[in-house]
Write a protein that holds these residues in place. Structure first.
Motif, short mmCIF file in Angstrom:
data_model
loop_
_atom_site.label_atom_id
_atom_site.label_comp_id
_atom_site.label_asym_id
_atom_site.label_seq_id
_atom_site.Cartn_x
_atom_site.Cartn_y
_atom_site.Cartn_z
N ILE A 70 0.87 -1.18 0.00
CA ILE A 70 0.00 0.00 0.00
C ILE A 70 0.90 1.22 0.00
CG2 ILE A 70 -1.79 1.28 1.23
CD1 ILE A 70 -1.28 -2.40 2.01
N ALA A 71 0.86 2.00 -1.07
CA ALA A 71 1.73 3.17 -1.22
C ALA A 71 1.17 4.35 -0.44
CB ALA A 71 1.87 3.52 -2.69
N VAL A 72 2.06 5.03 0.30
CA VAL A 72 1.67 6.18 1.11
C VAL A 72 2.67 7.32 0.91
CG1 VAL A 72 0.38 4.84 2.82
CG2 VAL A 72 2.84 5.21 3.13
N VAL A 73 2.45 8.42 1.65
CA VAL A 73 3.20 9.65 1.38
C VAL A 73 4.65 9.63 1.86
CG1 VAL A 73 1.17 11.13 1.27
CG2 VAL A 73 2.24 10.69 3.49
N ASN A 74 4.97 8.85 2.87
CA ASN A 74 6.35 8.74 3.32
C ASN A 74 6.52 7.53 4.22
OD1 ASN A 74 5.70 9.63 6.09
ND2 ASN A 74 5.49 11.67 5.19
N GLY A 75 7.76 7.23 4.57
CA GLY A 75 8.04 6.04 5.37
C GLY A 75 7.50 6.13 6.78
N THR A 76 7.49 7.33 7.36
CA THR A 76 6.95 7.49 8.71
C THR A 76 5.46 7.19 8.74
OG1 THR A 76 8.60 9.23 9.06
CG2 THR A 76 6.86 9.01 10.70
N LEU A 228 3.85 -3.06 3.75
CA LEU A 228 3.90 -4.41 3.19
C LEU A 228 3.21 -5.38 4.14
CD1 LEU A 228 7.68 -4.58 2.11
CD2 LEU A 228 5.73 -3.80 0.75
N THR A 229 2.45 -6.30 3.58
CA THR A 229 1.83 -7.34 4.41
C THR A 229 1.39 -8.51 3.55
OG1 THR A 229 0.11 -7.79 6.07
CG2 THR A 229 -0.49 -6.31 4.26
N ASN A 230 1.30 -9.67 4.18
CA ASN A 230 0.73 -10.86 3.53
C ASN A 230 -0.69 -11.11 3.99
OD1 ASN A 230 3.01 -11.88 1.92
ND2 ASN A 230 4.03 -12.09 3.90
N ASP A 231 -1.23 -10.22 4.80
CA ASP A 231 -2.59 -10.35 5.32
C ASP A 231 -3.52 -9.45 4.52
OD1 ASP A 231 -4.98 -9.83 6.94
OD2 ASP A 231 -3.91 -10.80 8.59
N ALA A 235 -4.32 -5.43 4.76
CA ALA A 235 -4.00 -4.58 3.60
C ALA A 235 -5.19 -3.73 3.21
CB ALA A 235 -3.56 -5.44 2.43
N ASP A 236 -6.36 -4.35 3.17
CA ASP A 236 -7.57 -3.59 2.83
C ASP A 236 -7.84 -2.49 3.85
OD1 ASP A 236 -8.01 -5.12 0.57
OD2 ASP A 236 -9.46 -6.46 1.54
#
Length: 389
Positions: A70-76, A228-231, A235-236
């Protein structure tokens, strides 16, 4: 000493072919980034909706070997949401290294939890599993299936290892500790895209992981991060709350909980798609740079280049020198290198020494405190002229 390190600065500049100031780490772009960004501009899809966001998430999941990204605005922001979806609650403690960038502790604070600092290993610069277990045995008790800090009375909920400068933490014993004490593993893989632990990509071992694509990382989206996740359910949920928790509808604005405006813009994801296509080159170039630095520093007494652990394959994001603890020369070396136009920096101040976190619980941090005065990062940009794509 000054003469020797002035020569080292000249040698470092020679390795990089630098005539001007040599930064610590620069992004590397080609025409592909221009093409993808131009496509965003031509079509008008530059914000948080667009084909490149979905494509970047798909490619990132494939590259790291996880089910979902899931892409977001930054690592924090990525780590903040990773902790939230992992179930970390207010007033719970989270075990984490004292030697890391402050964002790791900040993200824990964002969910109103309390950082609990653990010592690191000199081999990886990440959490030392043996010292972690010793500390848990000293301060922890199990009550109703939960690990409790008997000193503070708070629940200890999670462990957050950070793969420092791209070198994987020894994860197997950490996973074992988490299983035995009922802890959630949340990986701070902000620095380790392209790094592996026993053949598996970092960030995919815990319930959730977090990546960063800041401008100085091994690849960049300008600003950005990813969960990142395998669940699939997690993720949703992560995707939902990073999109202001808006319920999908053709026109209505309905939100079912407090969410976050954390989604990565399409224009940043476009850069990310182009950068991911170059990851193999970036890794190869980083490893070539490591080889050249090894040749340079093997003849320098009292200096050791940090090399990947036997159980990992590092992306070598930031090249790292360990200065002999008896020389007390860190600041002098930093002064000479930077004075010669070669950017170098020390490792972060241990977080327990910073005002916001001075009162947090902590274990014995003897290795952390020694490393604080021994670590220097030197220029780590992938070698120029090696890529023509």
């Amino acid at each position: 000493m000054r003469k020797q390190w002035k020569q080292i600065a000249e040698d470092i500049r020679g390795i990089h072919g630098a005539n001007d100031f040599l930064p610590l780490h620069e992004p590397t772009f080609s025409e592909t980034e221009v093409e993808y960004v131009s496509d965003c501009l031509r079509t008008g899809w530059v914000s948080s909706v667009g084909k490149y966001v979905d494509e970047f998430e798909r490619r990132l999941a494939e590259y790291t070997g996880v089910r979902r990204a899931i892409a977001v605005v930054n690592g924090t922001a990525a780590l903040h949401i990773a902790l939230k979806v992992a179930g970390v609650q207010a007033n719970e403690e989270v075990l984490m290294p004292a030697l890391t960038f402050i964002a790791t502790a900040n993200a824990i604070s964002y969910v109103q939890a309390i950082p609990h600092f653990i010592d690191v290993s000199e081999e990886t610069l990440g959490i030392d599993p043996k010292k972690l277990e010793e500390h848990i045995r000293e301060i922890g008790i199990i009550d109703k299936g939960q690990l409790i800090n008997k000193v503070t009375g708070r629940v200890i909920r999670a462990v957050v290892p950070m793969h420092t400068f791209g070198h994987a933490v020894d994860l197997d014993p950490l996973i074992d500790i988490c299983e035995r004490y009922g802890l959630v593993l949340v990986e701070d893989a902000a620095e380790s895209l392209g790094s592996y632990y026993k053949g598996k990509h970092t960030g995919g071992f815990g319930l959730v992981g977090a990546l960063s694509f800041n401008g100085n990382k091994i690849m960049t989206t300008g600003g950005g991060g990813a969960i990142l996740t395998n669940d699939e359910k997690l993720a949703d949920y992560a995707k939902h709350i990073t999109t202001t928790a808006k319920i999908p509808h053709r026109w209505e604005y309905r939100h079912d909980e407090i969410g976050y405006n954390y989604r990565m813009p399409n224009i940043n994801a476009a850069i990310g798609c182009a950068q991911l296509e170059k990851m193999n080159h970036f890794i190869e170039s980083k490893r070539l740079l490591t080889t050249r630095y090894q040749q340079l520093f093997k003849k320098i007494e009292g200096v050791q280049l940090l090399i990947e652990p036997s159980f990992g394959k590092s992306n070598y994001w930031l090249q790292t020198l360990l200065i002999d603890e008896n020389t007390h020369a860190r600041d002098s070396i930093l002064d000479i290198l930077n004075g010669e136009g070669v950017m170098a920096r020390p490792i972060w101040t241990p977080l327990d020494q910073l005002t916001p976190y001075a009162d947090c619980p902590k274990a014995d941090l003897s290795v952390t405190n020694l490393l604080n005065n021994r670590v220097i990062n030197i220029p780590s940009t992938p070698l120029q002229g090696e890529y023509h794509g």
